[in-house]
Write a protein that holds these residues in place. Structure first.
Motif, PDB file in Angstrom:
ATOM      1  N   SER A 120       0.310  14.435  -5.821  1.00  0.00           N
ATOM      2  CA  SER A 120      -0.748  14.513  -4.808  1.00  0.00           C
ATOM      3  C   SER A 120      -0.123  14.576  -3.424  1.00  0.00           C
TER       4      SER A 120
ATOM      5  N   SER B  42      -1.367  13.954 -15.097  1.00  0.00           N
ATOM      6  CA  SER B  42      -1.028  13.990 -13.675  1.00  0.00           C
ATOM      7  C   SER B  42      -1.805  15.097 -12.967  1.00  0.00           C
TER       8      SER B  42
ATOM      9  N   ASP C 207       2.372   1.799  -3.395  1.00  0.00           N
ATOM     10  CA  ASP C 207       1.383   2.395  -4.310  1.00  0.00           C
ATOM     11  C   ASP C 207       1.195   3.876  -3.998  1.00  0.00           C
ATOM     12  N   ASP C 208       1.142   4.173  -2.701  1.00  0.00           N
ATOM     13  CA  ASP C 208       0.980   5.562  -2.281  1.00  0.00           C
ATOM     14  C   ASP C 208       2.139   6.418  -2.796  1.00  0.00           C
TER      15      ASP C 208
ATOM     16  N   ASP D 199       1.888  15.837 -18.076  1.00  0.00           N
ATOM     17  CA  ASP D 199       1.354  16.873 -17.192  1.00  0.00           C
ATOM     18  C   ASP D 199      -0.177  16.914 -17.124  1.00  0.00           C
TER      19      ASP D 199
ATOM     20  N   PHE E  19      -3.995   6.350 -14.098  1.00  0.00           N
ATOM     21  CA  PHE E  19      -2.703   6.370 -13.421  1.00  0.00           C
ATOM     22  C   PHE E  19      -1.751   5.358 -14.051  1.00  0.00           C
TER      23      PHE E  19
ATOM     24  N   THR F 166      -0.447  10.943   7.838  1.00  0.00           N
ATOM     25  CA  THR F 166      -0.480  11.437   6.464  1.00  0.00           C
ATOM     26  C   THR F 166      -1.407  10.554   5.623  1.00  0.00           C
ATOM     27  N   PRO F 167      -2.164  11.195   4.732  1.00  0.00           N
ATOM     28  CA  PRO F 167      -3.135  10.420   3.963  1.00  0.00           C
ATOM     29  C   PRO F 167      -2.464   9.497   2.961  1.00  0.00           C
ATOM     30  N   SER F 168      -3.149   8.413   2.600  1.00  0.00           N
ATOM     31  CA  SER F 168      -2.619   7.499   1.597  1.00  0.00           C
ATOM     32  C   SER F 168      -3.376   7.688   0.288  1.00  0.00           C
ATOM     33  N   TYR F 169      -2.621   7.748  -0.779  1.00  0.00           N
ATOM     34  CA  TYR F 169      -3.231   7.887  -2.098  1.00  0.00           C
ATOM     35  C   TYR F 169      -3.180   6.578  -2.867  1.00  0.00           C
ATOM     36  N   ALA F 170      -2.916   5.481  -2.126  1.00  0.00           N
ATOM     37  CA  ALA F 170      -2.702   4.188  -2.784  1.00  0.00           C
ATOM     38  C   ALA F 170      -3.896   3.774  -3.631  1.00  0.00           C
TER      39      ALA F 170
ATOM     40  N   VAL G 181       1.859   6.957  -6.588  1.00  0.00           N
ATOM     41  CA  VAL G 181       0.868   7.977  -6.945  1.00  0.00           C
ATOM     42  C   VAL G 181       1.385   9.363  -6.598  1.00  0.00           C
ATOM     43  N   ARG G 182       1.926   9.475  -5.385  1.00  0.00           N
ATOM     44  CA  ARG G 182       2.450  10.787  -4.974  1.00  0.00           C
ATOM     45  C   ARG G 182       3.540  11.270  -5.921  1.00  0.00           C
TER      46      ARG G 182
ATOM     47  N   THR H 239       2.094  12.035  -9.572  1.00  0.00           N
ATOM     48  CA  THR H 239       1.042  13.039  -9.749  1.00  0.00           C
ATOM     49  C   THR H 239       1.262  14.280  -8.887  1.00  0.00           C
TER      50      THR H 239
ATOM     51  N   ALA I 223      -7.457  13.301  -6.711  1.00  0.00           N
ATOM     52  CA  ALA I 223      -6.977  12.776  -5.432  1.00  0.00           C
ATOM     53  C   ALA I 223      -7.212  13.785  -4.327  1.00  0.00           C
ATOM     54  N   GLU I 224      -6.986  15.058  -4.643  1.00  0.00           N
ATOM     55  CA  GLU I 224      -7.138  16.060  -3.599  1.00  0.00           C
ATOM     56  C   GLU I 224      -8.616  16.289  -3.265  1.00  0.00           C
TER      57      GLU I 224
ATOM     58  N   LEU J 200      -5.289  13.671 -12.286  1.00  0.00           N
ATOM     59  CA  LEU J 200      -5.279  12.717 -11.181  1.00  0.00           C
ATOM     60  C   LEU J 200      -5.053  13.408  -9.843  1.00  0.00           C
ATOM     61  N   ARG J 201      -4.179  14.414  -9.844  1.00  0.00           N
ATOM     62  CA  ARG J 201      -3.877  15.111  -8.592  1.00  0.00           C
ATOM     63  C   ARG J 201      -5.115  15.835  -8.079  1.00  0.00           C
TER      64      ARG J 201
ATOM     65  N   GLU K 214       0.823  -1.202   0.000  1.00  0.00           N
ATOM     66  CA  GLU K 214       0.000   0.000   0.000  1.00  0.00           C
ATOM     67  C   GLU K 214       0.865   1.264   0.000  1.00  0.00           C
TER      68      GLU K 214
ATOM     69  N   LEU L  86      -5.542   5.260  -5.778  1.00  0.00           N
ATOM     70  CA  LEU L  86      -5.487   5.674  -7.184  1.00  0.00           C
ATOM     71  C   LEU L  86      -4.562   4.795  -8.029  1.00  0.00           C
ATOM     72  N   ALA L  87      -3.732   3.984  -7.354  1.00  0.00           N
ATOM     73  CA  ALA L  87      -2.710   3.222  -8.087  1.00  0.00           C
ATOM     74  C   ALA L  87      -3.338   2.285  -9.110  1.00  0.00           C
TER      75      ALA L  87
END
Lengths: 549, 140
Positions: free
Chosen positions: A542, B93, A532-533, B90, B16, B4-8, A536-537, A540, B100-101, B96-97, A529, B10-11
């Motif tokens: 994010s 991304s 993957d995080d 760009d 993506f 901290t938040p996880s953006y997993a 993505v970060r 992108t 995600a936000e 997606l950003r 996980e 979106l993977a």
């Protein structure tokens, strides 16, 4: 002191006063960790590009490469090509690292692993080691150069110079933080580019803007037929000794490998990725750096060949056997051609001040990177478990700048009579063997884990240090003609086992191997996980650390 | 770091994956081309010195020309990467950003509401309310 030297000294003082004023302003506007470590992430792409170029173009490349080209001809050029091409790798990694990290390389490496403290500690050790080695090389060079420019001689003058340079550098970092340091880099980059453009234009004008004429004049002045051919300086062929010849050649390939893979892992370059608002600005800044560094290294060709053609190899080698004064002597000759001895003094003083600014800027960049790493990674995340008070962490960073700076000053004073130019290449080799495998595998390998990072960093770093300790750089190298010692240790001692002077060819693959084996041999499973995080970060942007309003 | 938040999430998103494939293909292409070209040049300088020393025009020889071409190729590859990234990476991304936000903001909003609800519940604990009801029931 002669008038010319007084002028040189005056320009030094002017540069110091201006940069100190900037440092005080930076101190007054630095309020939090973001300001201190990353200049508030408020620098634009072009500004940061200038600063990157400023951090990268050390006195070793300005004076060293010009001298190398002047003395060994075409082969000096090979160095600059490695230094430039390396930036493509940086361009590919910069956005991902900017998105994934906060202030340091360790932020990126520790994001997805389970055992953060171990990974952070490894990253801190490697960052500080690379920085200190590079710092010592720069400061010993500073001692030699500044005392030469001011016409001082002897060990005491060198030691005093090193102490003064060290004190100014500590002041820049401890007070100005990243904001102050970045402005010093920007001013230095502009000065350096201006100085080089002026010298290049004057050299070209001397020869009617005909490149072939410069080359011909340089080749004629060198008195050698192979001056413009490969093999004049590196990878020398030893007649009747094919083994030695092959080792020399592999040694050069080893150097080339370290130069091209090391840049993206140099701590003072990486810490500059975080001073811009977002990944796009980071990309712009690397593109600016590529343009500046490329144009600069092309111009060093004109400086080097021009120095040989106009000053002559005998005079260059007489002033400094490794050719570090070639650019300065060229400046004097060119200025003399324009306005007599006064013109010569003026141009020499200006180029001398540029060289001085170059040294101060590069060393402060290195101290900045290592104190950030010590305070943010070691104090903040290892000792305080990631929950320090921000003001406390910044105070530790200022103190770390003092500690690292003092350490570098002491080492440089001790080593001031040694020829430590090899330390620059060693710093690149360490960055490529210890940092690059960890960075690349963290970003792209699903299974990579804490044990892999730790094994890769220590393995690569250890291999580099061990191989250099056992190489002819440290012991057992003697001049075949005179029998004088060419190693760090006196001629009587010889424990060299490893034949090459550059460890990269062995240590870089070894670093990758350690990272891979460390991952496979440990029972720790990668956190899917978090990987993957991170993916993505990094791609992108994010949740990246944006500019604080 | 734990908060901290996880953006997993979106993977696995199709867009993506496209972004990742595009970036990796581009990066690999550039790395392979510049490293092989650079090492070809280094190896020629080391092992094919006669070829590299051959003069081309005046004093300019093969080695100098190839060296200058290394500069040109570096500029060209940097330009190519930047152009491709602007056009093909760009926009994707950014999309997606932003998504995600938005998701992150939504999650945070829900968490805030839940926290508020928990706080309200903690102010008036259920047992005491029940007891109160019971006593008031007794009075009635």
């Amino acid at each position: 002191m002669s008038e010319g030297r007084l002028l040189t000294f005056g320009l030094f003082v002017a540069f110091i006063l201006i940069t100190l004023a900037i440092t005080f302003w930076a101190r007054a506007t630095t309020r939090n960790a973001e300001d201190f470590y990353a200049g508030g992430r408020a620098f634009s792409g072009p500004q940061n590009g200038l600063a990157l170029a400023g951090d990268y173009m050390s006195a070793a490349s300005f004076l060293g490469i010009a001298g190398l080209i002047a003395l060994s001809g075409y082969d000096g050029f090979l160095y600059s090509i490695g230094f430039l091409v390396a930036w493509l790798l940086t361009l590919l990694l910069v956005e991902l690292m900017r998105n994934a990290g906060r202030f340091t390389m360790a932020d990126v490496l520790s994001h997805r692993v389970r055992r953060q403290p171990r990974v952070r500690t490894a990253a801190v050790i490697s960052t500080v080691t690379v920085s200190v080695f590079y710092l010592v090389a720069q400061m010993v060079g500073a001692g030699a150069l500044v005392s030469l420019l001011l016409g001082l001689s002897g060990g005491t003058a060198k030691a005093v110079t090193i102490v003064v340079v060290g004190a100014i550098m500590i002041f820049y970092v401890a007070f100005g933080g990243m904001k102050g340091t970045t402005w010093v880099q920007i001013i230095k980059a502009i000065l350096l580019m201006t100085g080089t453009v002026v010298l290049t234009a004057l050299v070209l004008a001397r020869f009617g803007f005909n490149v072939s004429d410069i080359l011909a004049a340089a080749a004629r002045a060198s008195g050698r037929t192979d001056y413009l051919h490969p093999g004049g300086g590196f990878a020398k062929e030893v007649a009747g000794d094919p083994v030695r010849t092959l080792i020399n050649k592999l040694d050069f390939i080893s150097l080339a490998l370290a130069l091209v893979l090391g840049t993206a892992g140099l701590p003072h370059i990486v810490s500059r990725f975080f001073t811009v608002p977002d990944a796009r600005a980071a990309r712009t800044s690397v593109n600016w750096a590529i343009g500046l560094v490329g144009v600069f290294y092309l111009m060093t060709l004109a400086l080097g060949f021009g120095a040989t053609a106009l000053v002559g190899q005998a005079r260059i080698a007489a002033a400094d056997p490794s050719g570090n004064t070639a650019a300065l002597q060229l400046a004097y000759v060119l200025g003399e051609g324009l306005g007599g001895p006064v013109g010569g003094d003026l141009l020499l003083a200006f180029v001398g001040a540029v060289a001085f600014a170059t040294i101060l800027a590069v060393v402060s960049g290195l101290v900045m990177a290592s104190s950030t790493s010590l305070a943010h990674d070691y104090f903040g995340h290892v000792l305080m478990f990631g929950r320090p008070r921000e003001s406390q962490e910044v105070a530790v960073a200022r103190l770390s700048a003092l500690v690292i700076g003092l350490l570098a000053v002491v080492l440089a004073v001790v080593a001031r009579h040694q020829n430590v130019a090899f330390l620059v290449a060693l710093a690149f080799a360490m960055a490529a063997s210890a940092n690059l495998p960890a960075i690349v595998l963290t970003l792209f390998w699903k299974r990579f884990n804490s044990a892999g990072v730790v094994a890769g960093v220590y393995g690569g770093l250890g291999a580099c240090l061990l191989l250099v300790a056992l190489s002819p750089v440290v012991s057992g190298k003697t001049d075949p003609v005179t029998g004088a010692g060419l190693s760090l240790l006196p001629p009587g001692i010889d424990f060299h086992v490893f034949p090459m002077e550059n460890p990269g060819l062995v240590s870089i693959p070894f670093g990758f191997l350690c990272a891979w084996l460390g991952t496979l041999l440990s029972r720790e499973k990668a956190d899917r996980e978090r990987y993957d995080d991170l993916a993505v970060r990094s791609l992108t942007g994010s949740g990246s650390h944006a500019q604080r309003q | 770091m734990g908060s901290t938040p996880s953006y997993a999430g979106l993977a696995q998103d199709r867009r993506f994956r496209l972004l990742k494939t595009r970036f990796r293909r581009l990066a690999l292409g550039i790395v392979v081309s510049f490293l092989s070209w650079y090492f070809l040049y280094i190896l020629l300088s080391v092992f094919a010195r006669d070829l590299m020393s051959r003069p081309l025009a005046g004093t300019v020889n093969v080695a100098l020309l190839l060296g200058v071409l290394q500069f040109v190729s570096t500029f060209a590859l940097a330009w190519r990467y930047t152009r491709y990234a602007r056009r093909m990476l760009d926009p994707l991304s950014r999309q997606l950003r932003e998504e995600a936000e938005r998701q992150q903001a939504e999650t945070e909003r829900i968490e805030q509401i839940m926290a508020q609800r928990r706080r309200i519940e903690a102010w008036t604990p259920a047992p005491r309310r029940a007891r109160h009801r019971r006593t008031s029931g007794g009075v009635r």
